[in-house]
Design a protein around this motif. Structure first.
Motif, PDB file in Angstrom:
ATOM      1  N   HIS A  83       0.838  -1.203   0.000  1.00  0.00           N
ATOM      2  CA  HIS A  83       0.000   0.000   0.000  1.00  0.00           C
ATOM      3  C   HIS A  83       0.868   1.246   0.000  1.00  0.00           C
ATOM      4  N   SER A 104      -4.069  -2.896   6.450  1.00  0.00           N
ATOM      5  CA  SER A 104      -4.109  -3.978   5.462  1.00  0.00           C
ATOM      6  C   SER A 104      -3.709  -5.295   6.124  1.00  0.00           C
ATOM      7  N   VAL A 112      -3.767 -10.392  -0.438  1.00  0.00           N
ATOM      8  CA  VAL A 112      -4.510  -9.388   0.327  1.00  0.00           C
ATOM      9  C   VAL A 112      -5.785 -10.021   0.877  1.00  0.00           C
ATOM     10  N   GLY A 115      -8.056  -4.647   2.737  1.00  0.00           N
ATOM     11  CA  GLY A 115      -7.409  -3.454   2.192  1.00  0.00           C
ATOM     12  C   GLY A 115      -7.104  -2.426   3.254  1.00  0.00           C
ATOM     13  N   PRO A 116      -6.522  -1.330   2.841  1.00  0.00           N
ATOM     14  CA  PRO A 116      -6.582  -0.670   1.547  1.00  0.00           C
ATOM     15  C   PRO A 116      -5.573  -1.172   0.509  1.00  0.00           C
ATOM     16  N   SER A 118      -4.089  -3.134  -2.447  1.00  0.00           N
ATOM     17  CA  SER A 118      -4.781  -3.820  -3.544  1.00  0.00           C
ATOM     18  C   SER A 118      -3.875  -4.843  -4.238  1.00  0.00           C
TER      19      SER A 118
END
Length: 142
Positions: A83, A104, A112, A115-116, A118
Motif C-alpha cells: 500500500h 491492510s 490481500v 485493504g486498503p 490492492s
C-alpha cells in the motif's frame, strides 16, 4: 534593528524551517521503499530453523520467510506493505500479516485479505549455492 525588521526576520526563519521539514518529509516518503541498505542475503542456518507456518523475519535482508504447509519449499516475502511501504508484522492468532499503518492484512502466502492494499506482497526467489549465503532475487509475477 526595528521591531518590524525583527518580526520579518523571525517570520522568514520560521517559513524556511517549515519548508525544510516538509522537503525532508517528502524526500523520506519518496525513498521509503528503496532497497538501500538491504543485503538481500540469508544465512543457511536461518533457512534450516524454519518450522511449519511460523514465519521468521530477517530485517537485514528485508524479508519474511515461511515454509509452506510444512513443505520443504520456502516462501520469501518482501517486508514492505504494497500500500504505502510500511513494515508489516506477523499476527499468529489469526495467522496473517497485519500492516500497522493503514490496516491492510495479508495471508501467509502474501495475498490481500483486507485493504486498503490492492496488490499482494512482493515475492522473492531464494537462490542457494553450497557454502554461500542464500541470495534473494525478484520472483516472477503471479
Amino acid at each position: 534593528m526595528s521591531t518590524r525588521s525583527f518580526l520579518r526576520l523571525i517570520l522568514l526563519a520560521v517559513g524556511a524551517s517549515i519548508v525544510a521539514m516538509m522537503s525532508w518529509g517528502a524526500a523520506r516518503f519518496a525513498l521509503f521503499s528503496s532497497e538501500v541498505g538491504r543485503k538481500r542475503e540469508i544465512p543457511e542456518e536461518t533457512l534450516v530453523r524454519l518450522r511449519g507456518d511460523d514465519p521468521v523475519h530477517v530485517p537485514d535482508a528485508g524479508v519474511w520467510l515461511a515454509k509452506r504447509g510444512g513443505d520443504s519449499e520456502v516462501l520469501a516475502l518482501d517486508d514492505r506493505c504494497t500500500h504505502l511501504g510500511c513494515r508489516y508484522k506477523w499476527n499468529a492468532s489469526p495467522g496473517q500479516f497485519d500492516c500497522p499503518c493503514h490496516g491492510s492484512s495479508f495471508s501467509i502466502e502474501g495475498d490481500v485479505t483486507r485493504g486498503p492494499a490492492s496488490q499482494p506482497l512482493r515475492r522473492l526467489s531464494i537462490l542457494r549455492k553450497p557454502g554461500e549465503n542464500a541470495r534473494l532475487v525478484d520472483a516472477p509475477r503471479r
